[in-house]
Design a protein around this motif. Structure first.
Motif, PDB file in Angstrom:
ATOM      1  N   ILE A  73      40.309  45.481  60.130  1.00 46.32           N
ATOM      2  CA  ILE A  73      41.327  46.382  60.674  1.00 46.32           C
ATOM      3  C   ILE A  73      40.741  47.091  61.900  1.00 46.32           C
TER       4      ILE A  73
ATOM      5  N   GLN B 297      41.854  57.783  69.656  1.00 48.99           N
ATOM      6  CA  GLN B 297      42.958  57.249  68.857  1.00 48.99           C
ATOM      7  C   GLN B 297      44.266  57.963  69.184  1.00 48.99           C
TER       8      GLN B 297
ATOM      9  N   ALA C   7      50.031  56.526  67.779  1.00 45.43           N
ATOM     10  CA  ALA C   7      50.494  55.175  67.427  1.00 45.43           C
ATOM     11  C   ALA C   7      49.378  54.375  66.766  1.00 45.43           C
ATOM     12  N   ALA C   8      48.151  54.501  67.283  1.00 46.36           N
ATOM     13  CA  ALA C   8      47.017  53.785  66.691  1.00 46.36           C
ATOM     14  C   ALA C   8      46.722  54.301  65.287  1.00 46.36           C
TER      15      ALA C   8
ATOM     16  N   LYS D 254      48.902  55.649  63.252  1.00 43.38           N
ATOM     17  CA  LYS D 254      49.988  55.184  62.386  1.00 43.38           C
ATOM     18  C   LYS D 254      49.773  53.723  61.983  1.00 43.38           C
ATOM     19  N   ASP D 255      49.286  52.911  62.920  1.00 42.27           N
ATOM     20  CA  ASP D 255      48.990  51.508  62.586  1.00 42.27           C
ATOM     21  C   ASP D 255      47.885  51.429  61.542  1.00 42.27           C
ATOM     22  N   LEU D 256      46.892  52.291  61.682  1.00 46.54           N
ATOM     23  CA  LEU D 256      45.806  52.322  60.711  1.00 46.54           C
ATOM     24  C   LEU D 256      46.319  52.733  59.339  1.00 46.54           C
TER      25      LEU D 256
ATOM     26  N   SER E 188      49.298  52.435  58.195  1.00 43.77           N
ATOM     27  CA  SER E 188      50.123  51.344  57.673  1.00 43.77           C
ATOM     28  C   SER E 188      49.255  50.258  57.044  1.00 43.77           C
ATOM     29  N   ALA E 189      48.151  49.932  57.707  1.00 45.78           N
ATOM     30  CA  ALA E 189      47.258  48.897  57.186  1.00 45.78           C
ATOM     31  C   ALA E 189      46.604  49.333  55.875  1.00 45.78           C
TER      32      ALA E 189
ATOM     33  N   TRP F 173      48.048  46.963  52.180  1.00 43.49           N
ATOM     34  CA  TRP F 173      47.072  45.873  52.294  1.00 43.49           C
ATOM     35  C   TRP F 173      47.555  44.740  51.401  1.00 43.49           C
TER      36      TRP F 173
END
Length: 392
Positions: free
Chosen positions: A295, A304, A307-308, A310-312, A314-315, A319
């Motif tokens: 990731i 960060q 948006a970055a 939030k992507d983290l 989400s991951a 998973w």
């Protein structure tokens, strides 16, 4: 040698049934000692029931079948029995009740109840032949090198399922059920760890954390444990009962953690910190190191964007993994499926079309969650059959 009732299996359900049958009762088991699954359960302290046990905590092709037995002999009834025998206990998480001392206390309690009822126990005894007669059943067994011919009016199948074969578990109950025309639903290992063919988590073996595991059917919030072979821990064992080969599971590593807000706050006050360093404050460091290989999480917190982050998040919260299988009956705590419930009376556990034949406990297509539910089914179904036999 004539008995009123013969019970095959000296496990939780069989011993409970024997304590309530009345008449001349014989319990037979091929093991060296009764209650072997009780002995090893709960880390040797026996998670003997759950305060919240109810029909919604069980799986079956007929989800209503277990209601009658559970209502007639509840967790409170068994707890009263435990208290009367002076066994001290404690509650762990989610209503799970354990002995303060040893699981052997539960076995001793059941043996004492059997003795009071006058039931006999034969261990290291093997069933060699079984047939139906006009007045019940005829059995041939081998004990201490000697063959014995036995007859009975009532026969109870309490030999459990296929889980943990090293302890002698077999599909005997299913074979006997089919011999007498009862159907058996598909059986599979349940409450069992997931495995991955690529050993992808071997470097994380021993790491644990609270997590939410889910699929399209259900979700469980409990501990997750990484193992050399894959995934284990309560959340995994619970979900395994609802999983089928080839399906994807979803792992939320931060189910109750407001990580987005925490990272934004720390970005303001400690933006020079590496993102992985900050994550290791909230997740196990070895896990963060592993995830960083899969990731994007390079750079400092100040680098960060929202948006970055939030992507983290989400991951980390979704998973998706595809187990290659499970560890199977070798380590499964219970067997899913079994003797179909439409063969049996939900009030008495007697076969509808074979008078005097009963099936109880794990042998039946009723499987509970992790946390004392399967023992409660053993107590409830064993009590239902025992009291029904006593009333005949």
């Amino acid at each position: 040698m004539r008995f009123d009732t013969i019970i095959l299996g000296a496990g939780a359900a069989g011993m409970m049934c024997a304590a309530h049958c009345g008449g001349r009762v014989l319990v037979i088991d091929h093991a060296k000692a009764p209650g072997e699954k009780i002995r090893i359960s709960g880390g040797g302290r026996c998670n003997f029931t759950n305060l919240y046990a109810g029909p919604e905590n069980f799986l079956s092709q007929n989800l209503h079948f277990c209601k009658s037995a559970l209502a007639r002999y509840t967790q409170w009834d068994f707890l009263d029995l435990v208290n009367r025998h002076g066994i001290t206990w404690h509650e762990k998480t989610l209503g799970q009740l354990f002995c303060d001392g040893s699981s052997k206390q539960i076995i001793a309690m059941l043996l004492d109840e059997m003795q009071r009822a006058g039931a006999e126990l034969w261990v290291q005894t093997t069933l060699k032949n079984l047939r139906q007669t006009e007045t019940g059943f005829a059995l041939e067994v081998e004990r201490e090198g000697q063959r014995h011919a036995l007859t009975c009016r009532n026969l109870v199948l309490a030999t459990g399922g296929k889980s943990i074969p090293k302890m002698g578990a077999t599909g005997l109950a299913y074979d006997i059920a089919q011999q007498f025309g009862l159907t058996v639903t598909e059986t599979r290992a349940a409450l069992v760890p997931f495995t991955f063919s690529d050993w992808k988590f071997s470097d994380l073996s021993g790491v644990s954390l609270p997590a939410r595991l889910s699929n399209d059917r259900t979700s469980f919030d409990e501990a997750l444990l990484f193992t050399h072979r894959g995934l284990s821990g309560p959340s995994v064992l619970q979900l395994s009962s609802y999983w089928r080969e080839g399906e994807v599971i979803r792992v939320n590593l931060i189910p109750d953690l407001p990580l987005f807000e925490l990272l934004r706050e720390q970005r303001q006050s400690g933006g020079r910190k590496a993102l992985t360093t900050e994550l290791a404050r909230h997740l196990p460091a070895r896990l963060v190191e592993y995830l960083s290989q899969h990731i994007p999480m390079t750079g400092n917190l100040a680098d960060q964007s929202d948006a970055a982050l939030k992507d983290l998040i989400s991951a980390l919260s979704d998973w998706q993994l595809a187990p290659s299988g499970t560890e199977g009956y070798r380590t499964a705590e219970v067997t899913l499926g079994g003797i179909a419930t439409d063969n049996l009376s939900s009030k008495t556990m007697e076969a509808n079309d074979v008078p005097g034949l009963y099936a109880i406990g794990e042998a039946v297509d009723v499987t509970g969650w992790l946390g004392g539910y399967n023992f409660q089914w053993a107590w409830s179904s064993g009590h239902a059959a025992g009291t029904a036999i006593a009333a005949r």
